[in-house]
Design a protein around this motif. Structure first.
Motif, mmCIF file in Angstrom:
data_model
loop_
_atom_site.group_PDB
_atom_site.id
_atom_site.type_symbol
_atom_site.label_atom_id
_atom_site.label_comp_id
_atom_site.label_asym_id
_atom_site.label_seq_id
_atom_site.Cartn_x
_atom_site.Cartn_y
_atom_site.Cartn_z
ATOM 1 N N HIS A 172 0.827 -1.189 0.000
ATOM 2 C CA HIS A 172 0.000 0.000 0.000
ATOM 3 C C HIS A 172 0.870 1.252 0.000
ATOM 4 O O HIS A 172 1.927 1.269 0.592
ATOM 5 C CB HIS A 172 -0.887 0.052 1.251
ATOM 6 N N SER A 185 -5.461 5.235 0.904
ATOM 7 C CA SER A 185 -4.520 4.126 0.754
ATOM 8 C C SER A 185 -4.724 3.487 -0.598
ATOM 9 O O SER A 185 -5.816 3.044 -0.936
ATOM 10 C CB SER A 185 -4.684 3.110 1.875
ATOM 11 N N ASP A 186 -3.671 3.499 -1.346
ATOM 12 C CA ASP A 186 -3.711 2.907 -2.683
ATOM 13 C C ASP A 186 -3.040 1.561 -2.621
ATOM 14 O O ASP A 186 -1.902 1.431 -2.166
ATOM 15 C CB ASP A 186 -2.969 3.810 -3.679
ATOM 16 N N PHE A 187 -3.733 0.584 -3.080
ATOM 17 C CA PHE A 187 -3.184 -0.764 -3.066
ATOM 18 C C PHE A 187 -2.420 -0.991 -4.351
ATOM 19 O O PHE A 187 -2.975 -0.915 -5.440
ATOM 20 C CB PHE A 187 -4.312 -1.779 -2.924
ATOM 21 N N ILE A 188 -1.142 -1.270 -4.216
ATOM 22 C CA ILE A 188 -0.321 -1.508 -5.397
ATOM 23 C C ILE A 188 -0.222 -3.005 -5.636
ATOM 24 O O ILE A 188 -0.142 -3.468 -6.751
ATOM 25 C CB ILE A 188 1.087 -0.915 -5.214
ATOM 26 N N LYS B 598 -9.749 -5.369 -4.565
ATOM 27 C CA LYS B 598 -8.416 -4.771 -4.515
ATOM 28 C C LYS B 598 -7.410 -5.544 -5.330
ATOM 29 O O LYS B 598 -6.846 -5.072 -6.307
ATOM 30 C CB LYS B 598 -7.963 -4.766 -3.054
ATOM 31 N N TYR B 607 -5.657 0.119 -11.632
ATOM 32 C CA TYR B 607 -5.567 0.958 -10.449
ATOM 33 C C TYR B 607 -6.553 2.107 -10.567
ATOM 34 O O TYR B 607 -6.848 2.573 -11.653
ATOM 35 C CB TYR B 607 -4.147 1.490 -10.298
ATOM 36 N N THR B 611 -8.672 0.210 -6.268
ATOM 37 C CA THR B 611 -7.548 -0.012 -5.373
ATOM 38 C C THR B 611 -7.420 1.073 -4.321
ATOM 39 O O THR B 611 -6.500 1.042 -3.528
ATOM 40 C CB THR B 611 -6.241 -0.075 -6.162
ATOM 41 N N ARG B 612 -8.299 2.011 -4.367
ATOM 42 C CA ARG B 612 -8.132 3.130 -3.435
ATOM 43 C C ARG B 612 -9.164 3.050 -2.331
ATOM 44 O O ARG B 612 -10.345 2.794 -2.588
ATOM 45 C CB ARG B 612 -8.262 4.451 -4.187
ATOM 46 N N GLU B 613 -8.681 3.255 -1.165
ATOM 47 C CA GLU B 613 -9.590 3.360 -0.025
ATOM 48 C C GLU B 613 -9.366 4.712 0.603
ATOM 49 O O GLU B 613 -8.229 5.106 0.850
ATOM 50 C CB GLU B 613 -9.282 2.283 1.017
#
Lengths: 310, 889
Positions: A172, A185-188, B598, B607, B611-613
């Motif tokens: 993240h 929070s961006d999940f990579i 996700k 993305y 993927t963003r929270e």
């Protein structure tokens, strides 16, 4: 300056090799301002101040009991912060060469340390998966706030005027926005080893352990570009913007420095780039103002200064 | 009521009837408990004479530091009126010979209790010694030995019986109470014949003096003399017998007198007839005389096994045994080892060789052999089947341990032998009842239970699968348990079912179905499983409150190969396989369900929203202050931007459309610059931050003001003379703002701030806070300022850009020039630096020296870009030479 068409070629001529470190060099940072000096820290527990122009070592800072993993220089170059295996963050006075503060509290080694714009707040990210924000003004040694959202080691931090960006091994990138009071929070998906926003704050350059460097849009979190070709699977490598943010530069685990065009993500010539370090390149940093200078540090114990052929 | 009247009266008298005194009760019901010891105030004052000290056992003790405190002597005396007196120091130097400095004994350190205890102990030891009835101790033996020379055993026994026992031990007393006498043996009475045999006489030999009457009585068994193991108090080796000294051999030892007198002397010279046989002269290896003294109490085997009550006394036993055992036993003296050595005294050589341990080589395991207990089990199963057929398992077949242990029951054996089974014991009362009665009882029972059965189904069998009662879990409990500890993480299948169960119960109306019965599962098992889930849901709710933050659940499932306890059971594997199939079926579903948003998106590179929270985050107040940011108002839960936009609307709508920051008051751009980065994020936020946070900002500006001061005065001193003229310029330019800084930092700031505001985030920004560091740039800056102002007045974007471009160019040229100069200077620098370092004040100079020209040159560039980008975020950007990151958006 007159902007040329297409990105400027990367400075690839070796100017100086700074090789006083024994053991791997983990980090090399330019000073602020004109950035005429560099600071490097390595496995030999020392931090060295260099003149990259002449290739001379100016000063050696020794207080760490473990390896030095991160350095951050204050805006006025009078002090800098460093961290490493000894689970505390040291704040140094540059001229005196002594630590002025030792901020203990992390449970694990501190991977990254970053000062804010006017060096009043220090952010440190650690293996214990927390980011601690320390107040450098007040005499109190307790952190102002602890950011515990990360589920794994925090590997990279970036602090600018209103945001704190933390990249973690849990895949993240977390952006703490102080003004909005929100956390994005961006999940990579892959362990993040470096996250650097562009100077206008609209894009974010993230390098991950799947041999990818990705460029994200900060407002929407969308992927703008992905840069591949290099080998980056197990060590902390750093991808940074080249001059004018027209290129992306990253040193990889084979010891080669890769450069991509920011827009079309093509590898700049030479492709593949030559191997310039014997071991993994741990840190790549482009000169903040000079278009033709760049430093890399490597696990082979050297720091190399690159310039254009003059 | 009298009490009511009394109360009224008291009230009239002016006494508060509700007071404790008026309501005091003098009735005591029951016995009051003694006050608790602990409730006593231990610190309360006690007069001196009442003070007493008790130790942990409750005994009264002396008071004071060394148990001889204030009251020692006279009353709590240690022996004298003066109490305890320390021994005076006596120099051992002068008084060497006196025994005053004798070593301290343990008694010196004992108090009276210890002393009495010790005395008791000593007494006990004495009693033990006296109680030793038959005198097993050394002195007893010696005592007896003195008189034993001319008395035979009977005399001794008589004596012993006549002499009053000094003191009976408890055991002796008990024995006496049971009819035992001294001199008799212990045990059941024996017949005369047995007794004769026991005494070594042949009962069959007729003799005259035998009273016929004597044969009719029972006698006490013979006394058993203790086998006295002599204490070894010499240094001879094991088995060495020193024999008898000359004096002893003359008369003392009865068994010695039976044999040759005196020890066998080793053959040799120089031993005269008159010489005593010394220890050294004795033949060490002569054993012939010793044989008689060996007691082999249990060696003898007799024909009259039950008649011989074997006893051995020193003399008689030997005789007895000699008679009984000698024929069988080869004399030890003659048997020697193969190498010619004789065995030790008391040992005989076994005739049978010692069985050697048989060692078998380990069988070779075939290469392709795998442990397969199934085969064994199948054999076992077959065995059990066989057992049903033929109840005796052939002995060759493998048997379970229990089986083996049990052996064959009598019935089995009988069946195997073809016996007709015995009529087994009747088991029920019905068998005693005649057949008619049985019939009747059956009929009665049938008529009793028939009505319900006829009305219902003919067979209300218990095999009808009753629907398992599904225990109910409250939705909130299930919801909480979903976030709590997951108890079945080691078993993914179960965990999946558990979560499904929880989901179903957390939102009952949502249509999620609780886990159904597994195909191979019985109803009971299923009910039990569901019950388990309900229980664990109730148990494993997350910790509430402050403790919650301290725990985190394991992020990863433990998917390591599951270890099954016990032996390897291939029989269980097919089921396992079925289970794993279930897992395989259920698992992907789960994963898809949980991670789809996700991970899946990330894997596909999609993305963005997926993927963003985004969640709220409350920065610490101090942090906001340090960053110069207004604390976000998080009371409004999600959309902070909306209300803030509303609040900021009056001011902002005025400013924003005009896009004219310069047109606003001087403070506005300054604050905006301070707030910097987020301006590009949310325009609405800016207005709010500015308006509400002005006071804060002023607060936070104090420090830059200090910097300015410091920079000015510090750098003035240190700036080298070569730049004197420039500094003069700087001073001219910057002193006024510096002076005015406390009053209003806004004035220098608008010039300086905008660059960082536009996001030269890390590298250059704060350095620009110091106007003094722009020695040469001051002039360009002035021009820049002017340009800016003019730009702002023009309020046209193109103009701005053009002017910036121009500025950029100009800056660049000057930059290169400056850099060249820097280089020149740099070459001189190190030397200078070293000098300064030696002086100890050069560092700052070294670090801060003139960074600004470059930056200031660079800054407008960035500024232009950023403004550009900022604008282009909202409107269409003007054409630019090179693409930037912004172009992607």
């Amino acid at each position: 300056m007159a902007p040329s068409r297409g990105p400027q070629a990367l400075a690839r001529t070796l100017h100086k090799t700074l090789s006083n470190h024994r053991g791997p060099v983990h980090v090399v940072r330019y000073a602020k301002g004109t950035a005429k000096y560099v600071l490097s820290g390595g496995q030999d527990r020392s931090i060295r101040l260099w003149n990259p122009d002449l290739g001379t070592e100016i000063k050696k800072f020794e207080a760490h009991g473990y390896e030095v993993l991160s350095i951050s220089v204050s805006h006025d170059n009078t002090k800098f912060a460093s961290s490493g295996g000894d689970r505390s963050v040291f704040v140094w006075d540059v001229t005196a060469g002594v630590t002025t503060r030792r901020l203990a509290g992390h449970m694990g080694k501190v991977n990254v340390v970053e000062l804010n714009a006017d060096a009043t707040v220090l952010a440190s990210g650690s293996y214990d998966s927390t980011v601690r924000l320390w107040d450098l003004r007040a005499p109190a040694r307790a952190p102002i706030q602890i950011l515990e959202e990360a589920r794994d080691a925090v590997q990279t931090l970036h602090v600018d005027a209103t945001t704190i960006i933390a990249g973690s091994v849990d895949g993240h990138v977390r952006t703490y926005d102080l003004r909005k009071g929100e956390l994005r929070s961006d999940f990579i998906g892959q362990p993040v080893t470096s996250a650097i926003p562009s100077s206008d704050g609209t894009t974010l350059l993230v390098s991950t352990l799947d041999s990818h460097v990705r460029l994200f849009d900060t407002t929407s979190g969308k992927l703008l570009n992905a840069f591949t070709g290099h080998n980056h699977t197990s060590y902390r490598c750093r991808a940074c913007f080249g001059h004018e943010e027209a290129t992306v530069v990253c040193g990889d685990e084979d010891g080669a420095v890769w450069a991509w065009d920011l827009v079309d993500a093509t590898v700049l010539q030479p492709n593949p780039p030559p191997k310039v370090h014997d071991k993994v390149i741990t840190w790549t940093e482009h000169h903040p103002t000079d278009p033709g200078e760049m430093v890399t540090s490597s696990a082979d114990g050297t720091v190399k200064v690159w310039r254009h052929p003059s | 009521m009298s009490t009511a009247r009394l109360k009224r009266k008291l009230g009239d008298l002016g006494i508060d009837t509700s007071s404790r005194k008026a309501n005091e009760n003098f009735c005591l019901i029951g016995t009051p408990l003694p006050p608790l010891e602990k409730s006593k105030d231990t610190g309360e004052f006690v007069p001196l004479w009442k003070q007493e000290v008790r130790d942990e056992k409750g005994r009264r003790r002396l008071h004071g530091a060394f148990t001889g405190g204030f009251s020692a002597g006279y009353f709590n005396t240690v022996g004298s009126k003066e109490g305890w007196t320390p021994s005076t120091f006596i120099s051992s130097r002068s008084d060497r010979t006196t025994n005053k400095n004798r070593p301290s004994r343990p008694e010196d350190f004992m108090d009276e209790e210890d002393l009495t205890g010790m005395r008791d102990d000593q007494k006990l030891v004495d009693e033990h010694e006296q109680m030793d009835l038959l005198g097993s101790t050394q002195d007893e033996i010696s005592k007896r030995g003195v008189g034993a020379d001319d008395k035979d055993a009977i005399t001794i026994a008589l004596e012993q019986s006549l002499l009053p026992a000094p003191k009976d031990s408890v055991g002796a007393r008990i024995l006496k109470k049971m009819g035992w006498r001294i001199g008799q043996g212990v045990g059941p009475r024996i017949t005369w014949r047995q007794r004769e045999i026991a005494f070594g006489r042949n009962p069959d030999v007729p003799s005259d003096d035998i009273d016929e009457e004597a044969k009719k009585h029972l006698y006490a068994p013979r006394d058993t003399p203790l086998i006295i193991v002599e204490r070894k108090d010499n240094f001879h080796g094991l088995g060495y017998d020193r024999g008898l000294g000359l004096h002893a051999s003359l008369g003392v030892a009865p068994e010695a007198s039976k044999q040759s007198n005196g020890p066998r002397l080793a053959g040799g010279f120089g031993l005269g007839a008159l010489n005593d046989a010394d220890d050294d002269d004795l033949d060490v290896y002569d054993h012939s005389q010793i044989r008689g003294r060996n007691h082999h109490a249990y060696d003898a085997n007799d024909v009259h096994d039950e008649e011989h009550v074997l006893m051995s006394s020193r003399s008689q036993g030997a005789r007895d045994l000699g008679k009984a055992a000698q024929p069988q036993r080869p004399s030890t003296g003659k048997v020697v080892f193969r190498d010619g050595k004789q065995p030790l005294n008391g040992f005989i050589i076994s005739e049978k060789p010692v069985a050697e341990d048989l060692c078998f080589p380990i069988p070779d395991v075939p290469k392709d052999w795998t442990p397969n207990p199934k085969r064994v089990w199948e054999m076992e199963k077959a065995n059990s089947k066989d057992k049903e057929n033929a109840s005796i398992p052939p002995p060759s077949q493998t048997q379970s341990h229990a089986q083996w242990k049990k052996g064959i029951s009598a019935n089995q054996r009988g069946a195997a032998l073809g016996e007709t089974p015995l009529p087994s014991a009747p088991r029920s009362i019905f068998e005693y009842i005649s057949k008619k009665d049985q019939e009747r009882i059956k009929n009665i029972a049938a008529s009793r239970f028939a009505p319900p059965s006829t009305s219902d189904d003919p067979s209300p069998g218990p095999s009808l699968p009753t629907p398992p009662t599904i225990t109910h879990t409250e939705p909130h409990v299930a919801q909480a348990a979903l976030h709590g500890f997951q108890p079945f993480t080691t078993d993914p299948t179960k965990q999946a079912r558990y979560t499904a169960y929880l989901h179903a119960h957390a939102n009952p109306g949502s249509g999620t179905i609780p886990p159904a019965q597994k195909p191979g599962q019985s109803a009971e098992e299923f009910a039990k499983e569901i019950n388990d889930y309900a229980k664990s849901a109730a148990l494993f709710r997350p910790v509430s409150g402050a403790m919650a933050g301290r725990f985190t659940s394991a992020a990863a499932l433990d998917l390591a190969p599951k270890i099954i306890e016990g032996l390897h059971t291939p029989a269980a594997q097919p089921e396992e396989g079925a289970d794993s199939m279930d897992v395989a079926e259920e698992k992907p579903k789960e994963e898809v369900k949980e991670e789809a948003p996700k991970v899946h998106a990330a894997r596909l590179g999609m993305y963005g929203v997926m993927t963003r929270e985004v969640c709220t985050w409350q920065p610490a107040r101090l942090l906001c202050k340090r960053f110069g940011v207004k604390e976000p108002d998080l009371d409004v839960p999600v959309d902070t931007s909306v209300p803030s936009a509303q609040t900021a609307a009056p001011e902002f709508t005025g400013a924003a459309p005009a896009d004219e920051f310069a047109g606003a008051s001087a403070g506005v751009p300054q604050v905006e610059g301070r707030g910097s980065g987020s301006s590009k994020r949310d325009v609405a936020n800016i207005g709010m931050g500015e308006d509400d946070g002005q006071g804060d900002d002023v607060l936070t500006y104090e420090r830059p003001g200090m910097d300015i001061f410091k920079a000015i005065f510090a750098s003035d001193d240190e700036e080298s003379d070569e730049e004197k003229d420039r500094i003069d310029d700087v001073d001219e330019v910057d002193e006024p703002p510096a002076v005015s800084a406390p009053a209003g930092p806004s004035k220098p700031a608008p010039d300086v701030k905008p660059p960082p505001s536009n996001g030269i985030v890390e590298d250059v920004d704060l350095a620009t806070f110091k106007p003094t560091f722009i020695p040469r740039g001051s002039k360009p800056k002035d021009t820049e300022k002017k340009e800016k102002k003019s730009k702002k007045q023009k309020s046209s974007k193109g103009g701005i850009l053009v002017s910036f471009d121009v500025d950029e160019d100009g800056g660049d040229s000057s930059l290169t020039a400056a850099r060249q100069k820097h280089r020149d200077r740099d070459s001189e620098r190190p030397r200078k630096k070293k000098r300064k370092d030696r002086e100890g004040d050069g560092g700052e100079d070294m670090w801060v020296e003139k960074p600004l020209p470059d930056i200031v040159k660079a800054l407008p560039v960035n500024l232009s870009l950023d403004e550009d980008s900022q604008v282009s975020g909202q409107e269409t950007g003007p054409p630019r030479a090179r693409k930037r990151a912004i172009d992607f958006m």
